[in-house]
Write an enzyme that holds these catalytic residues in place. Structure first.
Site, PDB file in Angstrom:
ATOM      1  N   LYS A  78      -1.811   2.856   1.432  1.00 15.86           N
ATOM      2  CA  LYS A  78      -2.362   1.866   2.484  1.00 15.86           C
ATOM      3  C   LYS A  78      -3.326   0.706   1.882  1.00 15.86           C
ATOM      4  CE  LYS A  78      -2.367   5.848   5.640  1.00 15.86           C
ATOM      5  NZ  LYS A  78      -3.176   6.878   6.429  1.00 15.86           N
ATOM      6  N   ARG A 115       3.406  17.966 -16.652  1.00 15.53           N
ATOM      7  CA  ARG A 115       2.821  19.200 -17.562  1.00 15.53           C
ATOM      8  C   ARG A 115       1.370  18.870 -17.325  1.00 15.53           C
ATOM      9  NH1 ARG A 115       6.643  18.958 -20.498  1.00 15.53           N
ATOM     10  NH2 ARG A 115       7.288  17.304 -19.581  1.00 15.53           N
ATOM     11  N   THR A 116       0.966  17.575 -17.676  1.00 13.02           N
ATOM     12  CA  THR A 116      -0.721  17.421 -17.522  1.00 13.02           C
ATOM     13  C   THR A 116      -1.233  17.886 -16.103  1.00 13.02           C
ATOM     14  OG1 THR A 116      -0.331  15.532 -18.935  1.00 13.02           O
ATOM     15  CG2 THR A 116      -2.581  15.784 -17.750  1.00 13.02           C
ATOM     16  N   HIS A 170      -5.596   9.116 -23.388  1.00 13.67           N
ATOM     17  CA  HIS A 170      -5.121  10.244 -22.944  1.00 13.67           C
ATOM     18  C   HIS A 170      -5.947  11.345 -23.539  1.00 13.67           C
ATOM     19  CE1 HIS A 170      -3.130  13.236 -21.032  1.00 13.67           C
ATOM     20  NE2 HIS A 170      -1.848  12.925 -21.294  1.00 13.67           N
ATOM     21  N   ARG A 204      -5.152  10.396 -13.110  1.00 12.38           N
ATOM     22  CA  ARG A 204      -4.285   9.932 -13.841  1.00 12.38           C
ATOM     23  C   ARG A 204      -3.897   8.245 -13.081  1.00 12.38           C
ATOM     24  NH1 ARG A 204       0.929  11.629 -16.970  1.00 12.38           N
ATOM     25  NH2 ARG A 204      -0.701  12.383 -18.466  1.00 12.38           N
TER      26      ARG A 204
HETATM   27  C1  NCD Z   1       2.200  11.905 -22.399  1.00 11.37           C
HETATM   28  C2  NCD Z   1       1.720  10.968 -21.492  1.00 11.37           C
HETATM   29  O1  NCD Z   1       1.464  11.112 -20.496  1.00 11.37           O
HETATM   30  O2  NCD Z   1       1.420   9.941 -21.923  1.00 11.37           O
HETATM   31  N1  NCD Z   1       2.574  13.202 -21.767  1.00 11.37           N
HETATM   32  C3  NCD Z   1       1.532  13.988 -21.540  1.00 11.37           C
HETATM   33  O3  NCD Z   1       0.439  14.001 -20.883  1.00 11.37           O
HETATM   34  N2  NCD Z   1       1.761  15.279 -21.965  1.00 11.37           N
HETATM   35  C4  NCD Z   1       3.149  11.465 -23.312  1.00 11.37           C
HETATM   36  C5  NCD Z   1       4.476  10.817 -22.678  1.00 11.37           C
HETATM   37  O4  NCD Z   1       4.555  10.723 -21.571  1.00 11.37           O
HETATM   38  O5  NCD Z   1       5.344  10.409 -23.669  1.00 11.37           O
END
Ligand code: NCD
Length: 305
Positions: free
Chosen positions: A80, A51-52, A129, A101
């Site tokens: 690598k 989703r992100t 986050h 990320r």
């Molecule tokens: C969260 C994360 O990645 O920290 N998810 C997200 O980005 N919507 C929460 C999770 O993974 O539980």
């Protein structure tokens, strides 16, 4: 040039401007559909995410821009042995802005130091986050009309959940917020957070039972037990179903309480709650796209164009 590493990188006033822009986007999508024509977003995801990453991609596509990137470390040169500093220097030649990320805490900060394009921390280990926090704040502000003067319960994995850590950090700047942390002993919110709250005289409670405090909440922020950050599977199995929000527990809550969740959900919210008008977690996903659109425009210096 600005990056976004923590929600605190923006002042409260700057966040208000960002949320105003996100609400304008919500109401006038068409107006923004060509703003980023010719611009590219790179999504560098060293850790799984649907989703992100897709939310960032949808945000850039909604703005008329395009997207490049990778969705796991195995398909990047990290496999690598390339460092994030080198990767970002290379990406800087290809794209105008980058969302990163990483499983290592601090990796996006290392990248930002060497980058010639804005870098957005899209989640670093168990640390922060910030764009989920922007999503959470926009959802609260849009659905309740205010940020401040409420009681919020944060429930589940408060130890490893980076969304919780980021959200607490951001909320303490708003007036009159009362925190109730609901977790098993093993998944308590880290000491550095409770120390910070004590230092700043911000009221908080720590409890184990969700039922007892349900009637007092204005918001309930549910979280998943973060399996990938556990050291052993037995502990995970023992704790994973500690909390399950269901109709009976919802019946104890205020009529206008709202349930938030960063998603993905596992078992912690029973699907029967989805039809309750107080379940706001899918609306929250939609706000995530608006706020990322506003963020991309702001970091590219195009928010007033
Ligand atoms: C969260 C994360 O990645 O920290 N998810 C997200 O980005 N919507 C929460 C999770 O993974 O539980």
């Amino acid at each position: 040039m600005r990056h976004l590493m923590s929600p605190l990188d923006f002042t409260v006033e700057e966040l208000d401007k960002l949320f105003d822009l996100a609400n304008d986007i919500e109401n006038n999508m068409e107006k923004y559909s060509k703003k980023c024509e010719g611009k590219k977003l790179a999504t560098c995801f060293y850790e799984p995410s649907t989703r992100t990453r897709l939310s960032f991609e949808a945000a850039m596509l909604n703005l008329g821009g395009s997207v490049i990137g990778f969705s796991d470390a195995g398909s990047s040169s990290a496999s690598k042995g390339e460092s994030v500093s080198d990767t970002i220097r290379v990406i800087s030649c290809f794209a105008d802005i980058c969302a990163m990320r990483h499983h290592k805490e601090g990796a996006p900060m290392v990248a930002a130091e060497k980058s010639s394009i804005p870098v957005i921390n899209a989640g670093d280990g168990g640390h922060q986050h910030p764009t989920q926090t922007l999503t959470d704040l926009l959802t609260i502000r849009s659905l309740k009309g205010r940020l401040g003067n409420f009681t919020i319960g944060l429930c589940g994995d408060l130890k490893f959940g980076r969304t919780v850590h980021s959200l607490i950090n951001a909320l303490i700047r708003y007036p009159n917020i009362h925190f109730i942390f609901i977790s098993p002993q093993e998944l308590r919110v880290p000491d550095y957070i409770t120390e910070m709250l004590k230092e700043q005289n911000i009221p908080y409670e720590e409890v184990i039972r969700l039922e007892d405090i349900m009637p007092r909440l204005d918001f309930l922020y549910m979280t998943r037990v973060q399996r990938e950050r556990f050291f052993n599977e037995e502990d995970y199995v023992r704790l994973k179903d500690f909390y399950i929000l269901n109709k009976e527990k919802m019946a104890l809550a205020k009529k206008d309480m709202l349930v938030l969740h960063p998603l993905p959900r596992v078992n912690e919210i029973s699907v029967e709650v989805d039809d309750d008008p107080r379940a706001a977690y899918f609306k929250q996903v939609q706000y995530g796209v608006y706020v990322r659109m506003a963020l991309i425009l702001t970091l590219l210096g195009m928010e007033n164009l």
